[in-house]
Design a protein around this motif. Structure first.
Motif, short mmCIF file in Angstrom:
data_model
loop_
_atom_site.label_atom_id
_atom_site.label_comp_id
_atom_site.label_asym_id
_atom_site.label_seq_id
_atom_site.Cartn_x
_atom_site.Cartn_y
_atom_site.Cartn_z
N ASN A 1 0.86 -1.17 0.00
CA ASN A 1 0.00 0.00 0.00
C ASN A 1 0.90 1.23 0.00
N ALA A 2 0.70 2.13 -0.93
CA ALA A 2 1.60 3.28 -1.04
C ALA A 2 0.81 4.57 -1.18
N SER A 3 1.25 5.58 -0.46
CA SER A 3 0.76 6.95 -0.61
C SER A 3 1.92 7.77 -1.13
N LEU A 4 1.96 7.96 -2.44
CA LEU A 4 3.06 8.67 -3.09
C LEU A 4 2.57 10.07 -3.45
N GLY A 5 2.72 10.99 -2.52
CA GLY A 5 2.11 12.30 -2.69
C GLY A 5 0.60 12.15 -2.62
N ALA A 6 -0.09 12.59 -3.66
CA ALA A 6 -1.54 12.46 -3.72
C ALA A 6 -1.99 11.17 -4.39
N THR A 7 -1.05 10.35 -4.84
CA THR A 7 -1.38 9.08 -5.51
C THR A 7 -1.50 7.96 -4.49
N GLN A 8 -2.59 7.21 -4.58
CA GLN A 8 -2.82 6.06 -3.71
C GLN A 8 -2.71 4.79 -4.56
N LEU A 9 -1.91 3.84 -4.10
CA LEU A 9 -1.67 2.61 -4.85
C LEU A 9 -1.76 1.41 -3.92
N ARG A 10 -2.42 0.36 -4.40
CA ARG A 10 -2.47 -0.89 -3.65
C ARG A 10 -2.35 -2.06 -4.62
N VAL A 11 -1.43 -2.98 -4.32
CA VAL A 11 -1.24 -4.19 -5.12
C VAL A 11 -1.17 -5.37 -4.15
N ALA A 12 -1.90 -6.43 -4.44
CA ALA A 12 -1.88 -7.63 -3.60
C ALA A 12 -1.83 -8.87 -4.49
N VAL A 13 -0.97 -9.80 -4.12
CA VAL A 13 -0.86 -11.09 -4.79
C VAL A 13 -1.09 -12.17 -3.74
N TYR A 14 -1.94 -13.15 -4.05
CA TYR A 14 -2.27 -14.15 -3.04
C TYR A 14 -2.38 -15.53 -3.65
N GLY A 15 -2.22 -16.52 -2.81
CA GLY A 15 -2.41 -17.92 -3.19
C GLY A 15 -3.06 -18.68 -2.05
N ASN A 16 -3.90 -19.64 -2.40
CA ASN A 16 -4.54 -20.52 -1.42
C ASN A 16 -4.42 -21.95 -1.91
N TRP A 17 -3.96 -22.82 -1.03
CA TRP A 17 -3.77 -24.23 -1.37
C TRP A 17 -4.70 -25.05 -0.48
N PHE A 18 -5.74 -25.62 -1.12
CA PHE A 18 -6.81 -26.29 -0.40
C PHE A 18 -6.58 -27.80 -0.33
N ASP A 19 -6.87 -28.37 0.81
CA ASP A 19 -7.05 -29.81 0.96
C ASP A 19 -8.54 -30.05 1.15
N ASP A 20 -9.10 -30.96 0.34
CA ASP A 20 -10.52 -31.30 0.43
C ASP A 20 -11.42 -30.08 0.19
N PHE A 21 -11.13 -29.33 -0.87
CA PHE A 21 -11.94 -28.18 -1.25
C PHE A 21 -13.34 -28.65 -1.63
N ILE A 22 -14.36 -27.98 -1.11
CA ILE A 22 -15.76 -28.34 -1.38
C ILE A 22 -16.32 -27.40 -2.44
N TYR A 23 -16.92 -27.96 -3.48
CA TYR A 23 -17.46 -27.15 -4.56
C TYR A 23 -18.72 -27.81 -5.11
N LEU A 24 -19.53 -27.01 -5.78
CA LEU A 24 -20.78 -27.49 -6.36
C LEU A 24 -20.64 -27.51 -7.87
N GLN A 25 -20.86 -28.68 -8.48
CA GLN A 25 -20.63 -28.81 -9.92
C GLN A 25 -21.78 -29.56 -10.57
N GLU A 26 -22.10 -29.14 -11.78
CA GLU A 26 -23.15 -29.81 -12.55
C GLU A 26 -22.69 -31.20 -12.96
N THR A 27 -23.62 -32.17 -12.95
CA THR A 27 -23.27 -33.56 -13.25
C THR A 27 -23.68 -33.99 -14.64
#
Length: 274
Positions: free
Chosen positions: A90-116
């Motif tokens: 998160n950066a406040s460079l003078g009057a400029t506001q900037l935000r960059v985020a990079v993320y990852g999630n690694w699931f075990d036994d992820f639950i999802y709903l899918q058409e059959t």
């Protein structure tokens, strides 16, 4: 340094069948951040989240009228666990506001709903399934002034987000939104605000089994705000959304095939605050 922890106990019972499930889940998170003298804050968040399956995911067996589908649960589902990491600036460079985020999630036994591909009661059958999954995403936004004009400030507003999610078998997680970008010009003064923005959504062609692709679309929106008393107590707001009446459908929606987003529409709002 920030830290958090949560313990949760969940009991679920299907009264009609007598099946009972109980879960004990533990989650925790650790956040590290550092603020530089130049108004820049960088951080790293690490987490382990555990979630018990909900009653619908375990015991559903019938039509879901709101989404026009027949849902089938799985009473043998395990708790869903995810290891997550997010790095951000998160950066406040003078009057400029900037935000960059990079993320990852690694699931075990992820639950999802899918058409059959099956059909029941003239409705498509969706089943709650479970397998490992990996998620990756990036979000960015920036607001910066461009010029002083007509007694106000003209600013640019830029935003973007992207998610890629893949199941352990190499297929796509259902209903993942596509790449999206937004660009806007915003003029603000004491009495008036004007804003014009363009929202662009890419096509989503990386889909799960029996899931239809979604075409990309662009919406152009305009808005104007007037404060007749010269303060924030009363605001008159006029908005024109999707002014070119472009057809758009949210890939994440279960009802996208028969419920598109609103076409050209106008709003007139008066807000007061005492």
């Amino acid at each position: 340094v920030e830290a958090a922890a949560r313990y949760e106990k969940t009991d679920a019972t299907n009264v009609s069948t007598g099946v009972e499930r109980d879960f004990d889940t533990v989650s925790g998170a650790l956040g590290l951040s550092y603020t530089f003298d130049q108004g820049i804050r960088a951080g790293l968040n690490l987490s382990r989240a555990e979630r018990a399956p909900g009653a619908e995911e375990l015991f559903a067996n019938g039509p879901h009228l709101a989404t026009s589908q027949f849902e089938i649960g799985d009473p043998d589902l395990n708790s869903e666990t995810a290891i997550g990491a997010e790095a951000y600036v998160n950066a406040s460079l003078g009057a400029t506001q900037l935000r960059v985020a990079v993320y990852g999630n690694w699931f075990d036994d992820f639950i999802y709903l899918q058409e059959t591909g099956a059909e029941e009661d003239e409705l498509p059958v969706f089943a709650f399934l479970q397998q490992d999954a990996d998620w990756f995403g990036i979000e960015a936004e920036m607001t910066t002034p461009i010029a002083q004009a007509a007694g106000g400030t003209l600013s640019a507003d830029l935003r973007g987000s992207y998610i890629r999610a893949e199941l352990d078998d190499g297929s796509a997680v259902p209903r993942i939104p596509p790449l999206s970008l937004l660009g806007a010009l915003d003029w603000q003064s004491d009495d008036f605000d004007l804003r014009g923005e363009v929202e662009w959504f890419d096509a989503q062609n990386r889909v799960a089994s029996f899931e239809a692709p979604t075409d990309g679309f662009t919406h152009v929106n305009l808005s104007a705000a007037w404060r007749p008393l010269g303060n924030q107590l009363v605001t008159v707001l006029v908005q024109a959304d999707n002014i070119f009446d472009a057809e758009g459908r949210r890939h994440s929606s279960f009802t996208k095939e028969f419920v598109p987003l609103a076409g050209r529409n106008f709003k007139f709002t008066v807000r007061s605050r005492i």
